[in-house]
Design a protein around this motif. Structure first.
Motif, PDB file in Angstrom:
ATOM      1  N   HIS A   1      73.271 -20.017  14.111  1.00 16.99           N
ATOM      2  CA  HIS A   1      73.655 -19.729  12.728  1.00 16.99           C
ATOM      3  C   HIS A   1      72.491 -19.234  11.875  1.00 16.99           C
ATOM      4  O   HIS A   1      72.473 -19.430  10.672  1.00 16.99           O
ATOM      5  CB  HIS A   1      74.279 -20.956  12.072  1.00 16.99           C
ATOM      6  N   THR A   2      71.515 -18.613  12.498  1.00 14.06           N
ATOM      7  CA  THR A   2      70.395 -18.092  11.720  1.00 14.06           C
ATOM      8  C   THR A   2      70.637 -16.657  11.288  1.00 14.06           C
ATOM      9  O   THR A   2      69.837 -16.100  10.569  1.00 14.06           O
ATOM     10  CB  THR A   2      69.098 -18.153  12.550  1.00 14.06           C
ATOM     11  N   HIS A   3      71.746 -16.070  11.729  1.00 12.04           N
ATOM     12  CA  HIS A   3      72.038 -14.686  11.380  1.00 12.04           C
ATOM     13  C   HIS A   3      73.277 -14.631  10.501  1.00 12.04           C
ATOM     14  O   HIS A   3      74.208 -15.412  10.657  1.00 12.04           O
ATOM     15  CB  HIS A   3      72.250 -13.845  12.644  1.00 12.04           C
ATOM     16  N   THR A   4      73.280 -13.679   9.585  1.00 10.81           N
ATOM     17  CA  THR A   4      74.387 -13.546   8.667  1.00 10.81           C
ATOM     18  C   THR A   4      75.680 -13.232   9.413  1.00 10.81           C
ATOM     19  O   THR A   4      75.709 -12.377  10.286  1.00 10.81           O
ATOM     20  CB  THR A   4      74.097 -12.421   7.657  1.00 10.81           C
ATOM     21  N   SER A   5      76.734 -13.940   9.058  1.00 15.37           N
ATOM     22  CA  SER A   5      78.019 -13.718   9.710  1.00 15.37           C
ATOM     23  C   SER A   5      79.113 -13.643   8.663  1.00 15.37           C
ATOM     24  O   SER A   5      78.914 -13.946   7.487  1.00 15.37           O
ATOM     25  CB  SER A   5      78.322 -14.837  10.714  1.00 15.37           C
ATOM     26  N   GLY A   6      80.273 -13.232   9.093  1.00 16.21           N
ATOM     27  CA  GLY A   6      81.424 -13.132   8.205  1.00 16.21           C
ATOM     28  C   GLY A   6      82.675 -12.905   9.028  1.00 16.21           C
ATOM     29  O   GLY A   6      82.654 -12.986  10.249  1.00 16.21           O
ATOM     30  N   THR A   7      83.759 -12.611   8.343  1.00 20.91           N
ATOM     31  CA  THR A   7      85.017 -12.343   9.018  1.00 20.91           C
ATOM     32  C   THR A   7      85.345 -10.865   8.894  1.00 20.91           C
ATOM     33  O   THR A   7      85.448 -10.340   7.785  1.00 20.91           O
ATOM     34  CB  THR A   7      86.161 -13.175   8.409  1.00 20.91           C
ATOM     35  N   CYS A   8      85.483 -10.210  10.023  1.00 22.05           N
ATOM     36  CA  CYS A   8      85.761  -8.779  10.042  1.00 22.05           C
ATOM     37  C   CYS A   8      87.242  -8.521  10.309  1.00 22.05           C
ATOM     38  O   CYS A   8      87.843  -9.158  11.170  1.00 22.05           O
ATOM     39  CB  CYS A   8      84.933  -8.078  11.109  1.00 22.05           C
TER      40      CYS A   8
ATOM     41  N   ALA B   1      83.889  -0.071   6.643  1.00 26.10           N
ATOM     42  CA  ALA B   1      82.943  -0.556   5.642  1.00 26.10           C
ATOM     43  C   ALA B   1      83.340  -0.084   4.246  1.00 26.10           C
ATOM     44  O   ALA B   1      83.320  -0.851   3.286  1.00 26.10           O
ATOM     45  CB  ALA B   1      81.533  -0.086   5.991  1.00 26.10           C
ATOM     46  N   ALA B   2      83.717   1.181   4.145  1.00 24.17           N
ATOM     47  CA  ALA B   2      84.096   1.728   2.841  1.00 24.17           C
ATOM     48  C   ALA B   2      85.376   1.099   2.311  1.00 24.17           C
ATOM     49  O   ALA B   2      85.572   0.984   1.094  1.00 24.17           O
ATOM     50  CB  ALA B   2      84.263   3.239   2.948  1.00 24.17           C
ATOM     51  N   ALA B   3      86.257   0.669   3.223  1.00 19.41           N
ATOM     52  CA  ALA B   3      87.518   0.045   2.817  1.00 19.41           C
ATOM     53  C   ALA B   3      87.379  -1.453   2.601  1.00 19.41           C
ATOM     54  O   ALA B   3      88.354  -2.130   2.272  1.00 19.41           O
ATOM     55  CB  ALA B   3      88.592   0.316   3.875  1.00 19.41           C
ATOM     56  N   GLY B   4      86.181  -2.000   2.798  1.00 22.92           N
ATOM     57  CA  GLY B   4      85.956  -3.418   2.590  1.00 22.92           C
ATOM     58  C   GLY B   4      86.484  -4.303   3.707  1.00 22.92           C
ATOM     59  O   GLY B   4      86.706  -5.497   3.500  1.00 22.92           O
ATOM     60  N   LEU B   5      86.651  -3.737   4.898  1.00 21.11           N
ATOM     61  CA  LEU B   5      87.191  -4.494   6.031  1.00 21.11           C
ATOM     62  C   LEU B   5      86.102  -5.172   6.859  1.00 21.11           C
ATOM     63  O   LEU B   5      86.406  -5.988   7.729  1.00 21.11           O
ATOM     64  CB  LEU B   5      88.039  -3.576   6.919  1.00 21.11           C
ATOM     65  N   THR B   6      84.857  -4.818   6.594  1.00 25.90           N
ATOM     66  CA  THR B   6      83.721  -5.535   7.169  1.00 25.90           C
ATOM     67  C   THR B   6      82.860  -6.020   6.009  1.00 25.90           C
ATOM     68  O   THR B   6      82.611  -5.258   5.062  1.00 25.90           O
ATOM     69  CB  THR B   6      82.883  -4.640   8.102  1.00 25.90           C
ATOM     70  N   PRO B   7      82.412  -7.270   6.035  1.00 22.55           N
ATOM     71  CA  PRO B   7      81.630  -7.801   4.914  1.00 22.55           C
ATOM     72  C   PRO B   7      80.373  -6.986   4.667  1.00 22.55           C
ATOM     73  O   PRO B   7      79.708  -6.559   5.612  1.00 22.55           O
ATOM     74  CB  PRO B   7      81.295  -9.229   5.377  1.00 22.55           C
ATOM     75  N   ALA B   8      80.040  -6.795   3.414  1.00 26.98           N
ATOM     76  CA  ALA B   8      78.865  -5.997   3.067  1.00 26.98           C
ATOM     77  C   ALA B   8      77.580  -6.601   3.617  1.00 26.98           C
ATOM     78  O   ALA B   8      76.629  -5.876   3.932  1.00 26.98           O
ATOM     79  CB  ALA B   8      78.768  -5.849   1.552  1.00 26.98           C
ATOM     80  N   ASN B   9      77.538  -7.925   3.746  1.00 24.56           N
ATOM     81  CA  ASN B   9      76.319  -8.547   4.252  1.00 24.56           C
ATOM     82  C   ASN B   9      76.222  -8.487   5.777  1.00 24.56           C
ATOM     83  O   ASN B   9      75.233  -8.913   6.359  1.00 24.56           O
ATOM     84  CB  ASN B   9      76.209  -9.999   3.779  1.00 24.56           C
ATOM     85  N   VAL B  10      77.270  -7.987   6.430  1.00 21.94           N
ATOM     86  CA  VAL B  10      77.269  -7.838   7.883  1.00 21.94           C
ATOM     87  C   VAL B  10      77.136  -6.364   8.274  1.00 21.94           C
ATOM     88  O   VAL B  10      76.252  -5.982   9.029  1.00 21.94           O
ATOM     89  CB  VAL B  10      78.541  -8.441   8.506  1.00 21.94           C
ATOM     90  N   LEU B  11      78.028  -5.537   7.753  1.00 23.02           N
ATOM     91  CA  LEU B  11      78.016  -4.120   8.117  1.00 23.02           C
ATOM     92  C   LEU B  11      78.596  -3.309   6.964  1.00 23.02           C
ATOM     93  O   LEU B  11      79.806  -3.103   6.890  1.00 23.02           O
ATOM     94  CB  LEU B  11      78.836  -3.896   9.398  1.00 23.02           C
TER      95      LEU B  11
ATOM     96  N   LEU C   1      79.995  -2.334  17.716  1.00 23.69           N
ATOM     97  CA  LEU C   1      80.947  -1.870  16.706  1.00 23.69           C
ATOM     98  C   LEU C   1      82.353  -2.381  16.996  1.00 23.69           C
ATOM     99  O   LEU C   1      83.104  -2.719  16.075  1.00 23.69           O
ATOM    100  CB  LEU C   1      80.929  -0.344  16.628  1.00 23.69           C
ATOM    101  N   LYS C   2      82.711  -2.470  18.271  1.00 25.70           N
ATOM    102  CA  LYS C   2      84.025  -2.994  18.632  1.00 25.70           C
ATOM    103  C   LYS C   2      84.197  -4.452  18.177  1.00 25.70           C
ATOM    104  O   LYS C   2      85.294  -4.884  17.874  1.00 25.70           O
ATOM    105  CB  LYS C   2      84.246  -2.901  20.145  1.00 25.70           C
ATOM    106  N   SER C   3      83.088  -5.190  18.141  1.00 24.91           N
ATOM    107  CA  SER C   3      83.178  -6.582  17.709  1.00 24.91           C
ATOM    108  C   SER C   3      83.532  -6.699  16.238  1.00 24.91           C
ATOM    109  O   SER C   3      83.958  -7.757  15.786  1.00 24.91           O
ATOM    110  CB  SER C   3      81.845  -7.303  17.979  1.00 24.91           C
ATOM    111  N   THR C   4      83.353  -5.618  15.491  1.00 23.14           N
ATOM    112  CA  THR C   4      83.723  -5.614  14.065  1.00 23.14           C
ATOM    113  C   THR C   4      85.075  -4.950  13.830  1.00 23.14           C
ATOM    114  O   THR C   4      85.508  -4.836  12.700  1.00 23.14           O
ATOM    115  CB  THR C   4      82.647  -4.873  13.236  1.00 23.14           C
ATOM    116  N   GLN C   5      85.722  -4.532  14.918  1.00 24.21           N
ATOM    117  CA  GLN C   5      86.975  -3.791  14.820  1.00 24.21           C
ATOM    118  C   GLN C   5      88.067  -4.488  15.654  1.00 24.21           C
ATOM    119  O   GLN C   5      88.577  -3.927  16.626  1.00 24.21           O
ATOM    120  CB  GLN C   5      86.777  -2.356  15.315  1.00 24.21           C
ATOM    121  N   PRO C   6      88.444  -5.711  15.307  1.00 22.46           N
ATOM    122  CA  PRO C   6      89.403  -6.451  16.136  1.00 22.46           C
ATOM    123  C   PRO C   6      90.857  -6.100  15.884  1.00 22.46           C
ATOM    124  O   PRO C   6      91.737  -6.593  16.600  1.00 22.46           O
ATOM    125  CB  PRO C   6      89.133  -7.906  15.740  1.00 22.46           C
ATOM    126  N   MET C   7      91.131  -5.273  14.881  1.00 22.67           N
ATOM    127  CA  MET C   7      92.525  -5.064  14.500  1.00 22.67           C
ATOM    128  C   MET C   7      92.957  -3.606  14.683  1.00 22.67           C
ATOM    129  O   MET C   7      92.143  -2.714  14.637  1.00 22.67           O
ATOM    130  CB  MET C   7      92.730  -5.478  13.054  1.00 22.67           C
TER     131      MET C   7
END
Length: 208
Positions: free
Chosen positions: A75-82, A154-164, A202-208
């Motif tokens: 948990h030392t790296h910034t994470s979020g829900t994509c 990213a532009a649509a806000g589907l990945t957290p700004a602090n992640v990608l 990139l696929k790890s941020t695109q689960p949907m």
């Protein structure tokens, strides 16, 4: 005259202690093996696990440096829900606001080179055409598809700004493209991600 051995194997009730002892010994061996296997399992999982959740549901995602780290459980790296969408989604996504589905944050007719520099051989492609690049391809062509989807996510806000965010998406491509041919991106010092490795992230941020 030969001597005969008149000893007989125990039968009936007398055999039970022998059978029970053998059974208990086997059970104890199985327990030792099982215990040993279970104790090793967390080590394997901690090395192979990645914060990816597919199947049409939002998933935990981390920064590139977090994804590159072997032990992501610290948990030392910034994470979020994509909730990023795949290139296939964006090819058919609505271009106007939809109550149920994200719509294009940029015009599909926008040129790839308007967002990515250096654009290499893809500058005159529209974003829509970039998404249509070689559906079964890998390497650089696959990266073009997924980096375009990452930009839209990213532009649509589907990945957290602090992640990608948009800036980081562009930076990943820029670092890769400036080292082309055979370009790579370094999420952390000394770790080189070539095209296929970037796509995996990139696929790890695109689960949907």
């Amino acid at each position: 005259m030969d001597k005969q051995d008149h000893r007989q194997e125990p039968t009936g009730a007398a055999a039970a202690p022998v059978a029970d002892a053998a059974s208990n010994s086997k059970a104890a061996s199985r327990r030792r093996l099982l215990k040993g296997g279970l104790s090793a399992a967390p080590v394997v999982l901690s090395l192979s696990s990645r914060p990816v959740m597919a199947g049409g549901l939002p998933g935990l995602c981390v920064t590139p440096s977090g994804f590159a780290s072997i032990n992501v459980s610290n948990h030392t790296h910034t994470s979020g829900t994509c909730s990023g969408r795949t290139p296939g989604y964006w090819k058919n996504a609505p271009t106007t606001n939809s109550p149920n589905q994200p719509s294009w944050p940029y015009p599909p007719s926008s040129l790839f080179k308007a967002y990515f520099s250096p654009s290499l051989a893809y500058g005159d492609l529209t974003l829509l055409q970039a998404l249509e690049c070689g559906g079964n391809a890998n390497g650089e062509v696959a990266l073009v598809r997924h980096i375009t989807a990452a930009l839209l996510n990213a532009a649509a806000g589907l990945t957290p700004a602090n992640v990608l965010d948009v800036g980081r998406v562009k930076a990943i491509w820029q670092e890769f493209a400036m080292r082309a041919p055979g370009g790579y991106y370094e999420p952390i010092a000394g770790t080189k991600w070539y095209a296929d490795a970037i796509v995996t992230y990139l696929k790890s941020t695109q689960p949907m």
